[in-house]
Enzyme design. Structure first.
Site, PDB file in Angstrom:
ATOM      1  N   CYS A   1       0.831  -1.207   0.000  1.00  0.00           N
ATOM      2  CA  CYS A   1       0.000   0.000   0.000  1.00  0.00           C
ATOM      3  C   CYS A   1       0.866   1.258   0.000  1.00  0.00           C
ATOM      4  CB  CYS A   1      -0.971  -0.042   1.184  1.00  0.00           C
ATOM      5  SG  CYS A   1      -2.297   1.166   1.061  1.00  0.00           S
TER       6      CYS A   1
ATOM      7  N   HIS B   1      -3.666  -5.404   0.966  1.00  0.00           N
ATOM      8  CA  HIS B   1      -3.013  -5.661   2.258  1.00  0.00           C
ATOM      9  C   HIS B   1      -3.028  -7.153   2.580  1.00  0.00           C
ATOM     10  CE1 HIS B   1      -2.500  -1.572   3.953  1.00  0.00           C
ATOM     11  NE2 HIS B   1      -3.553  -1.264   3.208  1.00  0.00           N
TER      12      HIS B   1
ATOM     13  N   GLU C   1      -1.414  -8.642   4.789  1.00  0.00           N
ATOM     14  CA  GLU C   1      -1.324  -8.851   6.246  1.00  0.00           C
ATOM     15  C   GLU C   1      -2.689  -8.765   6.920  1.00  0.00           C
ATOM     16  OE1 GLU C   1      -0.842  -6.064   4.764  1.00  0.00           O
ATOM     17  OE2 GLU C   1      -1.112  -4.331   6.069  1.00  0.00           O
TER      18      GLU C   1
END
Lengths: 795, 231
Positions: free
Chosen positions: B86, B203, B205
């Site tokens: 990002c 993302h 994660e």
């Protein structure tokens, strides 16, 4: 008692204090007399300014204080009740949770983007001032109408507002757009997930939109910080943004009605810097770890004035500060301006003498200003010096405890609407109930709010187990098995019809939403949005609302640990509905047992858990139906009263939900609220490709509309595997709750029959397309997909 | 094998990256402060999401000048593993470690939602455990994710198979409907010539644990850990 130094100098720019000047400061002649009495002399201009903000409604709660005392604020879990920056509860495993809701209504009307952004900033500072890292926020928003409805004139008549014209609708669109981008810009940059909340539209909010922000953070139980000064001689340190002229008299502005030309008060609205706030968060939490900080308070409303005298008052000490040491953004600022500035992203802290450098090192690391601007004194007096000369010398308690308290006159009041269903309304004749359901699903208060919530980062921090669109937000606490649930609710229209009952409903619904996840609601915070308290009927409604909140919080075991009062939400003499907004926090001991809001698969049994003790009579149902979304949206009418509420049954319902959740027997649970059972059932199907086939029963003389769209409280739609239904009935029965079988989840089709006649039938996809993107259609905004060019591969 | 997560003032997904590497992938991980040139002997560097330096200027435009980025650039140019997520992708583009730029979303609004991306190449340490054409359900959360580069560069990215992720629909078709932000050719992630530096807007994660709604993002970290173990 404090003796006053005769050396007080008048501020250099001071004109003689005239009646005009006193009025401009929002003080009454009586209040000014009291100031002179307390000081034993005429105040300097700086002192007058200080009194005016501290004695403003916004800071002093002078109209509301006598009533707020009636709220329950204790339970074994409550670590900190009202009176600090935020309330705190114990959540187990050595963790505590700090949370609070606050309004930023007035600024958001004048400057929607910055007003809303700084509202988020303010509530986040309240949380991390306590040493807690913010882990979730939610908002409760109210605007005027964003679309024409069936009979605008009649709705208009109800609230005293004129018919909704195109210009008013456009204004409401732009307010909505500005507020949402403001909230998004601040929270996204700061890095706290926004779990949604609620957005409602009613004509009465056109001139006074409500922006209430609810934030929650977690802190180790033994690492909580308080806004208390202590230790004579300890340095008083200013950290964060420099002080500018923005926001001077913001608190006073928030304590007045809007009149013609109030837009000129735009300079009173502050400008937010979320990046600076993020640095301030990290720096404050790191500085707290040094052990050198004694007390800390953010500079919110009334800025440096408020933090100085409140920290002193709480600690029973005095604080003396020198204006020349305050970091300033502009040149030539006077003590008056510095003391009253509401520049954002600033904190005041008291450190241990001799350990200042430890604090300075942390702030330097994060690139922030930190300067000693004064010290703690023994005598309980706030002293302000400018170039060494005293410009203000006021006992702290004169600004806090001795602030005026009013028992404003109250006058019972009744909404100017029919108490019973008007004769010209007829139910049960129209057979187009499927069409009515679609219209309701597409209506502003019920439709999908994705256009709003997708602008918010709802997943940062990777704790979000349930975000926007769920009954309640749910965030896990890493390193434990637990999760925290949060929900925010309010129903201004119901409070307009019956302030006390409506307020109880706000607590019940917020707690019920939390309970739907399987969490146990344990505490609450409230934001009380009202009109002008000098009007006896407004004050009466306020008092009724307090009684309603108190009764519900008591019964549901959710004490109020803090909150905010926003009065004077009036424009040109027209007030808003009394709108208490309640945030509830719950604890889910085993996060892996969280209950989903949507139907999960085909072949499940659908049941209704209901707290309602017995079926209501047809007449009672009709009278309550006038407060429903159906009456407002489809009939264009308002009458009667909100649905009844049995608080003890409601509490039993929440206990029942908690037990069912921990037994892991539920596949889904969803609260039944706006739009009634039919809307709740449809919502359970959206996004799942699962449909429902439901058979309902209507009592004698009860029209199908009442069954489908009536908004009886205390109901939760659940689904389960068929072999679990007996266990669920048994558990519910033990709690005194009815578990009524409604039907089954089926593939794709949505069907509701009443007494064997099919009254609603449509593919789920059809209902969903009415509900989804309806807000975008009303706002005339292109969807992002349509804006994406198909071919952009041109160089 | 050690991971470093860069922290700029304004990074706000640094703890998330740290969590997924340390707690979920169970790898040694450390934070790297922006003012330091020392990468602490890390074997892979993560530039996390957030708003480095507030992003008031063009995203990543200030972060690229920080001391840590000078060290990261050197590390990357000598073949070190660098993953930008990002805001991290934006920083890598500004730093010249990846080509192109990330413009404002076509809809002009911040967008946070789950999207689908298709794995276009498994020939990177970040996707080596994936299957080509595999569809991952991962969230995006950005205001500037609209990837753009000029046509010669675009042709080169295609030729060298450096487009690693494309936005797509649930069935894996890279359609306009599946493109959330107007990115050129549905590009969601690219790598450098050496294939050791990867930037992506989604993302991973945030989609590495079942309770968060998807485990698909963990494929990236799984791949990375696997690739490093083989080195």
């Amino acid at each position: 008692m404090v003796t006053h130094s005769p050396t007080v100098a008048r501020a250099p720019e001071a004109a003689a204090i005239t009646a005009d000047l006193i009025e401009q400061h929002g003080l009454t002649p009586d209040e000014y007399e009291k100031i002179v009495r307390i000081l034993g002399r005429e105040p300097s201009l700086t002192e007058l300014g200080i009194f005016s903000v501290m004695w403003s409604e916004h800071c002093s709660y002078k109209s509301s204080r006598v009533h707020l005392k009636r709220l329950p604020t204790h339970s074994p879990r409550v670590v900190q009740g009202p009176g600090e920056n935020a309330g705190i509860i114990d959540i187990g495993d050595g963790w505590a949770c700090a949370f609070k809701i606050e309004s930023h209504n007035h600024p958001s009307f004048l400057e929607p983007f910055q007003g809303a952004a700084t509202g988020v900033g303010g509530i986040l500072r309240d949380i991390f001032t306590m040493g807690a890292r913010p882990i979730a926020v939610m908002d409760s928003l109210r605007f005027g109408d964003i679309a024409r409805r069936g009979k605008p004139n009649e709705i208009g008549k109800v609230t005293g507002y004129g018919a909704v014209d195109e210009k008013a609708i456009h204004k409401n669109h732009s307010l909505l757009e500005g507020v949402v981008s403001g909230i998004a810009s601040y929270g996204n940059c700061f890095g706290v997930p926004n779990l949604g909340g609620e957005t409602k539209f009613e004509p009465c909010y056109a001139g006074n939109p409500l922006v209430n922000a609810f934030a929650l953070g977690i802190v180790r139980r033994d690492e909580i910080f308080y806004a208390r000064a202590a230790g004579v001689g300890n340095p008083v340190i200013y950290v964060g943004a420099k002080t500018g002229r923005d926001g001077i008299h913001g608190a006073t502005m928030a304590s007045e009605e809007f009149r013609e030309g109030s837009e000129q008060k735009r300079p009173n609205v502050q400008v937010g810097d979320p990046f600076l706030e993020k640095l301030l968060l990290e720096a404050c939490l790191e500085a707290m770890q040094t052990g050198a900080i004694v007390g800390i308070q953010d500079m919110g409303a009334a800025g440096l004035t408020c933090s100085t005298c409140e920290m002193g008052a709480r600690g029973g000490v005095g604080i003396e500060i020198e204006m020349d040491s305050v970091p300033q953004r502009e040149t030539g600022m006077t003590a008056y301006e510095i003391m009253l500035s509401e520049s954002q992203e600033r904190m005041l802290l008291v450190a241990e003498k001799g350990r200042e450098d430890e604090v300075f090192r942390v702030f330097e690391k994060w690139g922030l200003d930190a300067f000693t601007i004064g010290h703690v004194t023994a005598d309980g007096v706030m002293r302000v010096r400018e170039h060494g000369e005293l410009v203000a010398e006021i006992p702290n308690t004169a600004l806090t405890d001795e602030a005026p308290v009013y028992r404003r006159p109250m006058q019972p009041w009744q909404a100017d609407v029919p108490r019973q269903m008007p004769a010209h309304v007829s139910l049960g004749e129209k057979q187009e109930l499927t069409a009515a359901l679609k219209r309701l699903l597409a209506s502003p208060n019920i439709c999908e709010k994705r256009w709003i919530t997708e602008q918010y980062d709802s997943m940062v921090q990777t704790n979000t187990l349930a975000g926007p669109g769920a009954d309640a937000g749910l965030v896990r606490i890493k390193g434990t098995d637990r999760a925290l649930g949060m929900a925010v609710d309010g129903n201004g229209r119901w409070c307009y019809l019956d302030p006390k009952l409506g307020a109880s409903h706000a607590v019940a619904e917020a707690a019920r939403n939390v309970a739907c996840t399987g969490a146990v609601p344990v505490a609450a915070t409230n934001c009380l949005n009202f009109g002008n308290p000098e009007k006896p009927h407004v004050m009466w409604k306020f008092s009724q609302v307090i009684d309603g909140l108190a009764a519900a919080c008591e019964a549901l075991g959710t004490p109020i640990t803090g909150g905010n009062v926003s009065l004077y939400n009036e424009t040109l003499g027209e007030g808003i509905y009394p709108t208490p907004v309640v945030g509830v926090v719950g604890i889910l001991d085993d996060a892996s047992a969280a209950v989903q809001p949507k139907f999960q698969e085909v072949g499940c049994e659908i049941m209704l858990l209901t707290a309602a003790p017995a079926a209501a009579s047809a007449d009672a149902l009709k009278n309550e139906f006038g407060s429903s979304e159906y009456a407002r949206e489809i009939l264009g009418e308002l009458w009667g009263s909100p649905p009844g509420l049995d608080l003890h049954q409601e509490a039993a319902l929440h206990r029942c939900m908690a037990e069912l959740g921990s037994r892991r027997v539920l596949r889904s649970a969803h609260d039944c609220s706006d739009g009634g059972l039919a809307v709740a059932l449809a919502e359970c199907c959206f996004g799942t490709r699962v449909g429902a086939s439901v058979a309902l029963h209507a009592g004698a003389g009860i029209a199908p509309e009442l069954v489908l769209f009536g908004e009886d409280a205390g109901r939760i739609v659940i689904s389960c595997d068929p072999d679990r239904s007996e266990e669920i009935k048994k558990v519910a029965h033990q709690h005194g709750i009815a578990a009524i079988p409604l039907g089954k989840t089926v593939p794709e089709q949505f069907t509701v029959a009443i007494d064997r006649h099919t009254v609603v039938s449509a593919p789920v996809s059809e209902l969903e397309s009415a509900w989804a993107r309806s807000l975008e259609r009303m706002l005339h905004v292109e969807t992002e997909e349509r804006l994406v060019p198909n071919v952009v591969q041109r160089s | 094998m050690k991971f470093g997560v860069v922290v700029f003032p304004g990074s706000n997904c640094d703890h998330d990256a740290y969590h997924v590497l340390g707690t979920v992938a169970r790898q040694p991980v450390t934070f790297l402060w922006h003012e330091s040139h020392d990468l602490q002997n890390c074997d892979a560097i993560i530039i996390p999401g957030g708003f480095a330096f507030g992003d008031y200027l063009r995203t990543g435009a200030i972060a690229r000048f920080s001391p840590v980025m000078q060290a990261v650039s050197k590390f990357a140019r000598s073949g070190g593993l660098v993953l930008g997520i990002c805001n991290g992708f934006q920083v890598l583009c500004e730093a010249g470690l990846l080509p192109g730029a990330l413009m404002r979303n076509a809809g002009l609004k911040f967008i946070c939602k789950f999207v689908h991306v298709r794995v276009e190449s498994t020939d990177t340490p970040y996707t080596q455990a994936c299957a080509r054409g595999e569809v991952l359900r991962v969230p995006i959360a950005h205001m500037e994710g609209n990837y753009f580069c000029d046509e010669p560069m675009h042709a080169r990215l295609q030729r060298e198979e450096r487009i690693i992720f494309r936005y797509c629909d649930a069935e894996g078709r890279a359609t306009a409907e599946g493109n959330p932000n107007g990115a050129l050719d549905n590009i969601a992630g690219i790598c450098n010539e050496g294939r050791n530096v990867l930037g992506l807007m989604p993302h991973p994660e945030r989609a590495s644990e079942a309770e968060l709604g998807s485990m698909d993002g963990f494929r990236v970290f799984e791949s990375l850990v696997g690739a490093m173990a083989r080195q």
